[in-house]
Design a protein around this motif. Sequence first.
Motif, PDB file in Angstrom:
ATOM      1  N   ARG A 100      -4.046  -3.408   0.440  1.00 12.43           N
ATOM      2  CA  ARG A 100      -3.074  -3.268   1.378  1.00 12.43           C
ATOM      3  C   ARG A 100      -1.603  -2.797   0.874  1.00 12.43           C
ATOM      4  O   ARG A 100      -0.711  -2.360   1.654  1.00 12.43           O
ATOM      5  CB  ARG A 100      -2.785  -4.654   1.911  1.00 12.43           C
ATOM      6  CG  ARG A 100      -4.160  -5.264   2.494  1.00 12.43           C
ATOM      7  CD  ARG A 100      -3.886  -6.657   3.041  1.00 12.43           C
ATOM      8  NE  ARG A 100      -2.819  -6.789   4.268  1.00 12.43           N
ATOM      9  CZ  ARG A 100      -1.729  -7.436   4.190  1.00 12.43           C
ATOM     10  NH1 ARG A 100      -1.376  -7.995   3.231  1.00 12.43           N
ATOM     11  NH2 ARG A 100      -1.054  -7.518   5.320  1.00 12.43           N
ATOM     12  N   ARG A 101      -1.472  -2.559  -0.462  1.00 12.47           N
ATOM     13  CA  ARG A 101      -0.136  -2.221  -0.755  1.00 12.47           C
ATOM     14  C   ARG A 101       0.194  -0.806  -0.344  1.00 12.47           C
ATOM     15  O   ARG A 101       1.481  -0.586  -0.285  1.00 12.47           O
ATOM     16  CB  ARG A 101      -0.212  -2.237  -2.595  1.00 12.47           C
ATOM     17  CG  ARG A 101      -0.948  -1.084  -3.272  1.00 12.47           C
ATOM     18  CD  ARG A 101      -1.091  -1.461  -4.624  1.00 12.47           C
ATOM     19  NE  ARG A 101      -1.759  -0.438  -5.222  1.00 12.47           N
ATOM     20  CZ  ARG A 101      -2.069  -0.427  -6.395  1.00 12.47           C
ATOM     21  NH1 ARG A 101      -1.745  -1.415  -7.355  1.00 12.47           N
ATOM     22  NH2 ARG A 101      -2.686   0.443  -7.247  1.00 12.47           N
TER      23      ARG A 101
ATOM     24  N   PHE B 250       3.016  -8.360  -4.362  1.00  9.13           N
ATOM     25  CA  PHE B 250       2.685  -7.372  -3.367  1.00  9.13           C
ATOM     26  C   PHE B 250       1.907  -6.257  -3.878  1.00  9.13           C
ATOM     27  O   PHE B 250       0.842  -5.645  -3.256  1.00  9.13           O
ATOM     28  CB  PHE B 250       3.957  -6.998  -2.550  1.00  9.13           C
ATOM     29  CG  PHE B 250       3.902  -6.096  -1.578  1.00  9.13           C
ATOM     30  CD1 PHE B 250       3.706  -6.313  -0.381  1.00  9.13           C
ATOM     31  CD2 PHE B 250       3.758  -4.731  -1.913  1.00  9.13           C
ATOM     32  CE1 PHE B 250       3.589  -5.356   0.846  1.00  9.13           C
ATOM     33  CE2 PHE B 250       3.696  -3.663  -0.697  1.00  9.13           C
ATOM     34  CZ  PHE B 250       3.602  -4.293   0.481  1.00  9.13           C
ATOM     35  N   PHE B 251       2.404  -5.707  -4.891  1.00 11.61           N
ATOM     36  CA  PHE B 251       1.593  -4.681  -5.633  1.00 11.61           C
ATOM     37  C   PHE B 251       0.281  -4.714  -6.015  1.00 11.61           C
ATOM     38  O   PHE B 251      -0.554  -3.801  -6.433  1.00 11.61           O
ATOM     39  CB  PHE B 251       2.470  -3.781  -6.648  1.00 11.61           C
ATOM     40  CG  PHE B 251       2.292  -2.529  -6.927  1.00 11.61           C
ATOM     41  CD1 PHE B 251       2.729  -1.699  -6.056  1.00 11.61           C
ATOM     42  CD2 PHE B 251       1.612  -2.012  -8.164  1.00 11.61           C
ATOM     43  CE1 PHE B 251       2.591  -0.255  -6.205  1.00 11.61           C
ATOM     44  CE2 PHE B 251       1.361  -0.793  -8.203  1.00 11.61           C
ATOM     45  CZ  PHE B 251       1.984   0.212  -7.539  1.00 11.61           C
TER      46      PHE B 251
ATOM     47  N   ALA C 107       8.938   3.102  -9.632  1.00 10.51           N
ATOM     48  CA  ALA C 107       9.869   3.046  -8.688  1.00 10.51           C
ATOM     49  C   ALA C 107       9.641   1.938  -7.592  1.00 10.51           C
ATOM     50  O   ALA C 107      10.794   1.351  -7.239  1.00 10.51           O
ATOM     51  CB  ALA C 107       9.672   4.528  -7.696  1.00 10.51           C
ATOM     52  N   PHE C 108       8.607   1.286  -7.280  1.00  9.44           N
ATOM     53  CA  PHE C 108       8.467   0.246  -6.318  1.00  9.44           C
ATOM     54  C   PHE C 108       8.919  -0.895  -7.060  1.00  9.44           C
ATOM     55  O   PHE C 108       9.527  -1.770  -6.664  1.00  9.44           O
ATOM     56  CB  PHE C 108       7.122   0.126  -6.114  1.00  9.44           C
ATOM     57  CG  PHE C 108       6.829  -1.085  -5.211  1.00  9.44           C
ATOM     58  CD1 PHE C 108       7.335  -1.013  -3.948  1.00  9.44           C
ATOM     59  CD2 PHE C 108       5.994  -2.230  -5.769  1.00  9.44           C
ATOM     60  CE1 PHE C 108       6.913  -2.390  -3.117  1.00  9.44           C
ATOM     61  CE2 PHE C 108       5.855  -3.418  -5.016  1.00  9.44           C
ATOM     62  CZ  PHE C 108       6.427  -3.391  -3.779  1.00  9.44           C
TER      63      PHE C 108
ATOM     64  N   THR D 131       0.890  -1.508   3.979  1.00  8.01           N
ATOM     65  CA  THR D 131       1.939  -2.518   4.586  1.00  8.01           C
ATOM     66  C   THR D 131       3.162  -2.337   4.033  1.00  8.01           C
ATOM     67  O   THR D 131       3.331  -1.628   2.981  1.00  8.01           O
ATOM     68  CB  THR D 131       1.422  -4.010   4.284  1.00  8.01           C
ATOM     69  OG1 THR D 131       1.000  -4.247   2.871  1.00  8.01           O
ATOM     70  CG2 THR D 131       0.118  -4.101   5.195  1.00  8.01           C
ATOM     71  N   LYS D 132       4.247  -2.918   4.641  1.00 11.09           N
ATOM     72  CA  LYS D 132       5.522  -3.349   4.356  1.00 11.09           C
ATOM     73  C   LYS D 132       5.878  -3.874   3.518  1.00 11.09           C
ATOM     74  O   LYS D 132       5.394  -5.401   3.775  1.00 11.09           O
ATOM     75  CB  LYS D 132       6.483  -2.702   5.239  1.00 11.09           C
ATOM     76  CG  LYS D 132       6.253  -1.536   6.219  1.00 11.09           C
ATOM     77  CD  LYS D 132       7.049  -1.721   7.510  1.00 11.09           C
ATOM     78  CE  LYS D 132       6.843  -0.438   8.440  1.00 11.09           C
ATOM     79  NZ  LYS D 132       7.719  -0.113   9.514  1.00 11.09           N
ATOM     80  N   LEU D 133       7.132  -4.098   2.671  1.00 11.86           N
ATOM     81  CA  LEU D 133       7.770  -5.276   2.272  1.00 11.86           C
ATOM     82  C   LEU D 133       9.214  -5.196   2.347  1.00 11.86           C
ATOM     83  O   LEU D 133       9.795  -4.345   1.812  1.00 11.86           O
ATOM     84  CB  LEU D 133       7.373  -5.366   0.668  1.00 11.86           C
ATOM     85  CG  LEU D 133       8.062  -6.713  -0.144  1.00 11.86           C
ATOM     86  CD1 LEU D 133       7.473  -8.162   0.451  1.00 11.86           C
ATOM     87  CD2 LEU D 133       7.729  -6.483  -1.641  1.00 11.86           C
ATOM     88  N   ALA D 134       9.764  -6.582   3.043  1.00 14.24           N
ATOM     89  CA  ALA D 134      11.113  -6.548   3.138  1.00 14.24           C
ATOM     90  C   ALA D 134      11.724  -7.137   1.990  1.00 14.24           C
ATOM     91  O   ALA D 134      11.300  -8.154   1.471  1.00 14.24           O
ATOM     92  CB  ALA D 134      11.570  -7.216   4.450  1.00 14.24           C
ATOM     93  N   VAL D 135      12.836  -6.644   1.295  1.00 14.46           N
ATOM     94  CA  VAL D 135      13.809  -7.281   0.276  1.00 14.46           C
ATOM     95  C   VAL D 135      15.287  -6.920   0.635  1.00 14.46           C
ATOM     96  O   VAL D 135      15.628  -6.234   1.460  1.00 14.46           O
ATOM     97  CB  VAL D 135      13.358  -6.425  -1.215  1.00 14.46           C
ATOM     98  CG1 VAL D 135      12.006  -6.630  -1.722  1.00 14.46           C
ATOM     99  CG2 VAL D 135      14.117  -5.019  -1.003  1.00 14.46           C
ATOM    100  N   ASN D 136      15.987  -8.033   0.035  1.00 11.53           N
ATOM    101  CA  ASN D 136      17.305  -7.868   0.354  1.00 11.53           C
ATOM    102  C   ASN D 136      18.205  -7.430  -0.906  1.00 11.53           C
ATOM    103  O   ASN D 136      18.458  -7.922  -1.886  1.00 11.53           O
ATOM    104  CB  ASN D 136      17.860  -9.243   0.485  1.00 11.53           C
ATOM    105  CG  ASN D 136      19.120  -9.636   0.760  1.00 11.53           C
ATOM    106  OD1 ASN D 136      19.814  -8.608   1.410  1.00 11.53           O
ATOM    107  ND2 ASN D 136      19.912 -10.911   0.594  1.00 11.53           N
TER     108      ASN D 136
END
Length: 226
Positions: A170-171, A164-165, A148-149, A174-179
């Motif tokens: 920390r995965r 990031f994964f 899913a990620f 923490t958050k990750l911003a994507v467009n």
Amino acid sequence: MSDIQTLISQVQQEAQKEEFPIDIPVYKSARLEPTYPVLYAGNLQSPLCFFGRDLGRDEVHARQPLIGAAGKLVRQGFYQAIHQQSAASDQELQTVCDRILLTNTVPYKPPENKAYSTKVKERFRPFIERLLVIHWQGHQIITLGTEAFKWFAPYGEKGEVNNFFLDKERRYETKLAVNLKATDDLGMEYQKIIHLLPLPHPSPLNKTYYAKFPQMLQQRLTQIDF
């Protein structure tokens, strides 16, 4: 038809074009046409989405994503965060759909619960994009499980989502911003920034994280405005 009903019809039309693995016996037992997508449940105005891999047997029967054993763990955790107590009945638990959106990478159930191939996921990707970008008004997604990620890999910088994964420390904190991007029927492009908050999949088979999941979910929900 409303816009979202049009989208559901378009998903079904795509499913009818070419065969792909669907758990036909489960759909027959649920008296549901196998090509009919169980695209989402919940509120398209909600700020938060839970994003899973695909449907299970319970989801087909209920016509809702994330309502089986793992899904109820998610719903119960969200209910707990809102009301500071557990839901006393399935009816109470269903009320979380007023506050969240529930969907998957593919709106169908694969045979034997085996993950869909990349080809199938890419085939239905444009419709999931439209759901999340055009129809849903929120910007925060809790992903459930690795697949899913990583579905969101195309929307980050090259290698960003996978890297990031890889950060196991920390995965899940923490958050990750994507467009996230989508194109409508007329070829008009839409985009919006989405904040991803990954969690492990809450399956009883996931022995590493299953017992920890409720606490991990509560921690995630403290990071979210809902």
